[in-house]
Structure formats: structure tokens, C-alpha cells
Scaffold this active site. Structure first.
Site, short mmCIF file in Angstrom:
data_model
loop_
_atom_site.label_atom_id
_atom_site.label_comp_id
_atom_site.label_asym_id
_atom_site.label_seq_id
_atom_site.Cartn_x
_atom_site.Cartn_y
_atom_site.Cartn_z
N TRP A 243 0.88 -1.18 0.00
CA TRP A 243 0.00 0.00 0.00
C TRP A 243 0.92 1.23 0.00
O TRP A 243 1.80 1.33 0.88
CB TRP A 243 -0.87 -0.05 1.26
CG TRP A 243 -1.82 1.09 1.41
CD1 TRP A 243 -2.64 1.60 0.45
CD2 TRP A 243 -2.05 1.86 2.59
NE1 TRP A 243 -3.38 2.64 0.96
CE2 TRP A 243 -3.04 2.82 2.27
CE3 TRP A 243 -1.53 1.82 3.88
CZ2 TRP A 243 -3.51 3.74 3.20
CZ3 TRP A 243 -1.99 2.73 4.80
CH2 TRP A 243 -2.97 3.68 4.47
N ASP B 76 -0.27 -5.28 9.67
CA ASP B 76 -1.36 -4.38 9.28
C ASP B 76 -2.53 -5.26 8.85
O ASP B 76 -2.47 -5.94 7.83
CB ASP B 76 -0.88 -3.48 8.13
CG ASP B 76 -1.93 -2.44 7.75
OD1 ASP B 76 -3.00 -2.40 8.39
OD2 ASP B 76 -1.67 -1.66 6.81
N ALA C 18 -6.06 -4.85 7.75
CA ALA C 18 -6.99 -3.78 7.32
C ALA C 18 -8.24 -4.31 6.64
O ALA C 18 -9.16 -3.53 6.38
CB ALA C 18 -6.25 -2.82 6.38
N LYS D 266 -13.11 -0.82 6.32
CA LYS D 266 -13.68 -1.64 5.24
C LYS D 266 -14.69 -2.64 5.79
O LYS D 266 -15.78 -2.78 5.26
CB LYS D 266 -12.60 -2.42 4.49
CG LYS D 266 -11.22 -1.81 4.49
CD LYS D 266 -11.10 -0.65 3.53
CE LYS D 266 -9.79 0.07 3.82
NZ LYS D 266 -9.33 0.91 2.78
C1 LMR Z 1 -6.82 1.87 -0.81
O1 LMR Z 1 -5.71 1.33 -0.82
O2 LMR Z 1 -7.45 2.12 -1.85
C2 LMR Z 1 -7.44 2.25 0.50
O3 LMR Z 1 -6.69 1.74 1.55
C3 LMR Z 1 -7.74 3.69 0.60
C4 LMR Z 1 -6.54 4.52 0.95
O4 LMR Z 1 -6.60 5.25 1.94
O5 LMR Z 1 -5.55 4.47 0.23
#
Ligand code: LMR
Length: 392
Positions: free
Chosen positions: A128, A208, A210, A243
Site C-alpha cells: 500500500w 497491518d 486492514a 472496510k
Molecule cells: C486503498 O488502498 O485504496 C485504501 O486503503 C484507501 C486509501 O486510503 O488508500
């Protein structure tokens, strides 16, 4: 003086939301930012959350301050889902605090690691994008290794090689489930390998989590992390409810600390409180309070779990349909059927991603990541045709 600042690019993923919104084409497809969408393309508020919010409005008597730890009723109610119903605090070795979204949890985890002497973060890439940004913002060093092999499975050899070369002052940042952006998770065998390498290693695990519940289920999605936590003395965990409770803009998350002995918790926890105070003082209350109300009420909990299961099943359905489509031009979609969660990476170059947007109204991250939850039985054939067109 402020004029000395360099221009910063807008966050690419968030900029995509605006680009998509401004596109007048009725058949545009949004596969950008990671929000769940129903088969009709909406991102509705969970009914369990709506009911909890109503109850909150009706019964809340004060909005006075709580504290840097936020709503501890929320944190305590969440812990059995994250760490298992049997002794969630593991004899007082695990405790947590509420944070503004999972991002707040990641920030506290990395900042606490740094306070404790961590200087380098091992991380599988791609990851991410905000992970690397927070690492850089804290002035930590990033040691990247490859997350996945060309065959679309986790690159466990790259991970173990990174661990073999690591030592004191290093932490490793792992995705608990539904890897963002690849959808490629560790198998139980991989988790066993990671666990055996980290047990007895000085490398601090940071997990993490999420997307719990969006992969195989609330329990299954936590199994790998729980096995790891059972084998290591210390770990830090960032958690997001954004989420799995659909609370994105309300920013609901948590930060958990696992310490070697329960007696150490007070000192460690006080550092979490100090970091939270310095970063945001206190987390926003509303979403966390709504989650607490859901989790403290058996009927609302059942309703929430049912809604979560519907989301998971729809994601599985879309992944299955993509896998069934097989080859779309040069892109093999079959691996998407065995991946987890909302995301997948497609091997597309910049010009193909741009052509998908300009010529076909298909919006995806510049990395080639798609949010599979943006696909429906109606728009999926168009997406596959567009992919075929730009890659043939
Ligand atoms: C994403 O990766 O699309 C989500 O986790 C939203 C974000 O905050 O980046």
C-alpha cells in the site's frame, strides 16, 4: 519562508476519485480507491451501523473528551475478533487504543517501533503506497523485498532472505490478509515459515490487518497473524474497521501492542498514549462508538456479520467470473480466482492504463491495481473487452 517548500504531487489514488467523478460517461467503471461496491455499484452504510448510529444519537448525553486511547469499550469489544475469543488479551500481554483509521494504527506502530530503537523497516513490495510514505515521513529506512513471484504466489524466499540479513533495529511490516495491492496472501504454510523465522529473531513483527473478513472470513483471515503472535514475545498491530464496517470516512481503526510480559504493558502503553496525543490528541469518536454498539449487541453483531458475508461472497463471485474469463488479450485473469480481498495487480504499462481510462472509461491505480469490487455482472464483460482491446 514557506515559499521554500517544494510542490508535492497529489496522492495519486485519491486524485483518481476526482477524475472518475468528473467523467460524464454513464458506463465508466471505477476500479480505483479501495471501497467495497455492491452489485449495483453503490457503497451503502451497513444496516447494522445505521441502527447503531441511530441508537447513538438517541442515547448519547455528552460529547465531552474521552482521551488519547479513544473509546475503550470499542477496543475491548473488537479484541476477541482480532485475537480470538479465548483470552483476547493473552493474559494482559495485548492491549490497544482507538486510532483514526488503520492509517493511524500504522502511524503509531511505526512511531512506537522507532521510539523503541527500530531504524529499518523490511517490507514486501509492492505494498500500500502509504506504508512507504509513513516510513519516509518518520525518517525510517525502508528495506524492500519482493512480495510476490511471477507465478502469483507470495515470494517466501525473498522474505526469508530479507529476514536472514536482518537483525537488531529492524522490524518487518506484514499484511495480515487481503494483501493490498496484489491480493496475494501468505498460505498457512507460509505463515508457519514466517512464524518460525521470527520466533527467536530480534526483528520486530508489525502486522497491518486492514481487511479482516473480506478474504475467507473473520476467523480465517486472522489465523496467520494469531499463530505468529503466539510464537513471538512482542509485536505491534494496526487494525482498520473502515472496510469491514464500511466506515471509510469516519476513520475507525485501532493500534494494539503485544508485550513480552503483562507487567511491561503500562510503560509501553504510556508511549502509545503520548504518541497519539502528539499526533492527533484523540481519535474521532462517532464511528468507533457505532462499532462498539454493534459489537455489544448480539442481534446487531449477527446483522453485521451477515452483511460482511454478503460482501465477501460478492467479491468471490466477481473473482470467479474474472478467472472464468481466462485470457483478456495479453492478461491472464485466472490467478485472480485464487487471490484474496478487493485488490489485484494487472501487468499493464502506463500507456495501457491511460488508454483504459481515456478510451474505455475504466479507472484504475497507476500501478495496475484494480479494485475487483468495482466490477459487477453488468460491467464485467465491458471491462474484459476493454482489457483485451488495450493489450492485444
Ligand atoms: C486503498 O488502498 O485504496 C485504501 O486503503 C484507501 C486509501 O486510503 O488508500
Amino acid at each position: 519562508m514557506l515559499d521554500r517548500l517544494d510542490q508535492q504531487p497529489p496522492d495519486a489514488l485519491l486524485a483518481l476519485i476526482k477524475l472518475h467523478d468528473a467523467d460524464p460517461r454513464a458506463d465508466k467503471i471505477d476500479l480505483g480507491v479501495g471501497v467495497y461496491r455492491t452489485g449495483q455499484g453503490g457503497t451503502p452504510v451497513f444496516s447494522a451501523i445505521k441502527a447503531a448510529e441511530q441508537r447513538l444519537v438517541d442515547t448519547q448525553t455528552s460529547k465531552s473528551y474521552l482521551g488519547p486511547e479513544g473509546d475503550m469499550g470499542f477496543v475491548e469489544a473488537l479484541m476477541p475478533y482480532v485475537f480470538g475469543a479465548a483470552d483476547p488479551s493473552k493474559g494482559g500481554r495485548i492491549q490497544g487504543m482507538q486510532t483514526p483509521g488503520g492509517t493511524g494504527g500504522v502511524r503509531l506502530a511505526l512511531a512506537m517501533a522507532q521510539r523503541a530503537g527500530i531504524r529499518r523497516i523490511l517490507m514486501g513490495t509492492p505494498s500500500w503506497p502509504n506504508h512507504a510514505q509513513i516510513v519516509a515521513d518518520l525518517g525510517l529506512e525502508l528495506a524492500a523485498f519482493s512480495h510476490a513471484t511471477a507465478d502469483g504466489v507470495a515470494d517466501i524466499e525473498a522474505l526469508t532472505a530479507a529476514l536472514a540479513a536482518a537483525g537488531e533495529g529492524d522490524a518487518i511490516l506484514l499484511h495480515g490478509c487481503c494483501h493490498n495491492p496484489t491480493g496475494i496472501d501468505y498460505t498457512p504454510a507460509h505463515w508457519a515459515e514466517i512464524t518460525s523465522r521470527l520466533a527467536g529473531s530480534p526483528v520486530l513483527p508489525i502486522v497491518d490487518l486492514a481487511y479482516q473478513g473480506l478474504g475467507e472470513g473473520m476467523e480465517a483471515d486472522a489465523q496467520g497473524m494469531r499463530a505468529l503472535l503466539a510464537a513471538v514475545p512482542e509485536a505491534l498491530i494496526a487494525y482498520s474497521c473502515d472496510k469491514n464496517f464500511g466506515l471509510y470516512r469516519d476513520r475507525v481503526g485501532a493500534f494494539f501492542m503485544q508485550v513480552a510480559e503483562a507487567g511491561q504493558m503500562g510503560k509501553v502503553y504510556s508511549n502509545g498514549l503520548a504518541l497519539a496525543r502528539a499526533n492527533w490528541s484523540m481519535p474521532p469518536d462517532h464511528g468507533g462508538a457505532a462499532v462498539r454498539i454493534v459489537l455489544e449487541d448480539a442481534a446487531l453483531t449477527a446483522q453485521w456479520l451477515d452483511e460482511l458475508e454478503q460482501m465477501r461472497e460478492r467479491i468471490h463471485l466477481v473473482r470467479g467470473r474474472l478467472a472464468d474469463a481466462g485470457q483478456a488479450g495479453a492478461v491472464d485473469l485466472t490467478p485472480l480466482g485464487r487471490q484474496h480481498g478487493m485488490f489485484a495487480m494487472l501487468p499493464l504499462d502506463k500507456s495501457q492504463i491511460e488508454a483504459l481510462r481515456a478510451d474505455h472509461g475504466v479507472y484504475m491505480a497507476g500501478s495496475g491495481r484494480i479494485n475487483v469490487a468495482g466490477l459487477t455482472t453488468l460491467n464485467l464483460p465491458k471491462f474484459v473487452a476493454a482489457l483485451t482491446a488495450v493489450t492485444s
